[in-house]
Design an enzyme around this catalytic site. Structure first.
Site, PDB file in Angstrom:
ATOM      1  N   ARG A  15       0.840  -1.187   0.000  1.00 47.29           N
ATOM      2  CA  ARG A  15       0.000   0.000   0.000  1.00 47.29           C
ATOM      3  C   ARG A  15       0.875   1.236   0.000  1.00 47.29           C
ATOM      4  O   ARG A  15       2.004   1.219   0.500  1.00 47.29           O
ATOM      5  CB  ARG A  15      -0.904   0.038   1.233  1.00 47.29           C
ATOM      6  CG  ARG A  15      -2.014  -0.983   1.230  1.00 47.29           C
ATOM      7  CD  ARG A  15      -2.928  -0.759   2.415  1.00 47.29           C
ATOM      8  NE  ARG A  15      -3.517   0.584   2.400  1.00 47.29           N
ATOM      9  CZ  ARG A  15      -4.256   1.085   3.389  1.00 47.29           C
ATOM     10  NH1 ARG A  15      -4.471   0.369   4.470  1.00 47.29           N
ATOM     11  NH2 ARG A  15      -4.758   2.290   3.295  1.00 47.29           N
ATOM     12  N   ASP A 195       6.735   6.544   0.050  1.00 48.52           N
ATOM     13  CA  ASP A 195       8.035   5.966  -0.299  1.00 48.52           C
ATOM     14  C   ASP A 195       8.729   5.323   0.905  1.00 48.52           C
ATOM     15  O   ASP A 195       9.947   5.253   0.971  1.00 48.52           O
ATOM     16  CB  ASP A 195       8.954   7.029  -0.920  1.00 48.52           C
ATOM     17  CG  ASP A 195       8.361   7.619  -2.189  1.00 48.52           C
ATOM     18  OD1 ASP A 195       7.754   6.852  -2.967  1.00 48.52           O
ATOM     19  OD2 ASP A 195       8.482   8.835  -2.392  1.00 48.52           O
ATOM     20  N   ARG A 196       7.933   4.844   1.845  1.00 49.32           N
ATOM     21  CA  ARG A 196       8.442   4.181   3.044  1.00 49.32           C
ATOM     22  C   ARG A 196       9.329   5.097   3.896  1.00 49.32           C
ATOM     23  O   ARG A 196      10.098   4.621   4.728  1.00 49.32           O
ATOM     24  CB  ARG A 196       9.209   2.899   2.682  1.00 49.32           C
ATOM     25  CG  ARG A 196       8.338   1.839   1.981  1.00 49.32           C
ATOM     26  CD  ARG A 196       7.188   1.417   2.892  1.00 49.32           C
ATOM     27  NE  ARG A 196       6.462   0.267   2.391  1.00 49.32           N
ATOM     28  CZ  ARG A 196       5.282   0.341   1.772  1.00 49.32           C
ATOM     29  NH1 ARG A 196       4.723   1.513   1.544  1.00 49.32           N
ATOM     30  NH2 ARG A 196       4.670  -0.746   1.370  1.00 49.32           N
ATOM     31  N   MET A 197       9.180   6.405   3.699  1.00 55.32           N
ATOM     32  CA  MET A 197       9.923   7.366   4.511  1.00 55.32           C
ATOM     33  C   MET A 197       9.062   7.743   5.721  1.00 55.32           C
ATOM     34  O   MET A 197       8.681   8.897   5.933  1.00 55.32           O
ATOM     35  CB  MET A 197      10.309   8.591   3.679  1.00 55.32           C
ATOM     36  CG  MET A 197      11.267   8.284   2.550  1.00 55.32           C
ATOM     37  SD  MET A 197      12.885   7.732   3.179  1.00 55.32           S
ATOM     38  CE  MET A 197      13.542   9.289   3.765  1.00 55.32           C
TER      39      MET A 197
END
Length: 217
Positions: A15, A195-197
């Site tokens: 997701r 962006d998984r940040m």
């Protein structure tokens, strides 16, 4: 035709997280106040059982175990849940009084992680909560030797019926049942981002008070 179920393509299950950034300036000075804010937002969002949390324990020998339990109270002293003291988690916490909690509020793209030391709550506090439970749950606390092997469902039902007949109302508090309090040493607030940040802000207890730190995602 081969009817064997195919495993899901797990690598493709993902997701995209979007939301407002979680900044140090946005957080309360202590983790309990901040938890109260996020918990109320989880309630307002209509999340099912927002007080459900994963409790991780370990035996004296280091064997880990995790399960979902329900938070039943929190304040500046810590986070409280109730259980059978003779269950696996009860034995773990007696042998090794440390635990970790995880609140997985996925619809809000949030998690709260708690690590701390564990003590039993007072008998008076346990009794007050026990007496607030529905009658059936109070009988169930007596009927179930939690985590012990049982021969059948019928054995459980027969034990429940026997105890319900003994106490048709107001069953007493079992001496093997009560609350644990997790006193936090660290509390992390996790907010999903693009962006998984992700934003990870951790309160760490020090002698003067709490230190707030940002962790890499």
């Amino acid at each position: 035709m081969d009817a064997t179920p195919r495993p899901p393509l797990l690598a493709a299950l993902r997701r995209t997280y979007e939301g407002e950034p979680l900044l140090e300036a946005d957080l309360a000075p202590d983790p309990i106040t901040q938890f109260a804010v996020w918990f109320q937002e989880a309630l307002d969002a209509g999340l099912p059982e927002p007080n459900a949390m994963v409790l991780a324990t370990a035996s004296a020998g280091g064997r880990p175990s995790a399960r979902t339990v329900l938070l039943k109270g929190y304040d500046e002293r810590g986070f409280v849940f109730y259980t059978n003291y003779e269950s696996r988690k009860g034995r773990d916490l007696t042998e090794n009084p440390r635990a970790s909690l995880l609140f997985p509020w996925h619809p809000l793209r949030r998690q709260v992680r708690v690590e701390g030391t564990v003590t039993r709550v007072s008998h008076q506090e346990s009794a007050a909560y026990f007496e607030s439970r529905p009658y059936g749950s109070r009988i169930g606390a007596w009927a179930s030797r939690q985590s012990a092997v049982v021969r059948s469902r019928e054995e459980l039902d027969a034990r429940y019926a026997e105890l319900a007949a003994r106490w048709p109302e107001n069953p007493p508090v079992p001496d093997f049942w009560g609350g644990f309090r997790v006193t936090p040493i660290e509390v992390e607030f996790w907010q999903g981002q693009l962006d998984r940040m992700h934003d990870r802000l951790r309160y760490r207890r020090t002698r003067p008070g709490w230190v707030l730190e940002r962790l890499a995602p």
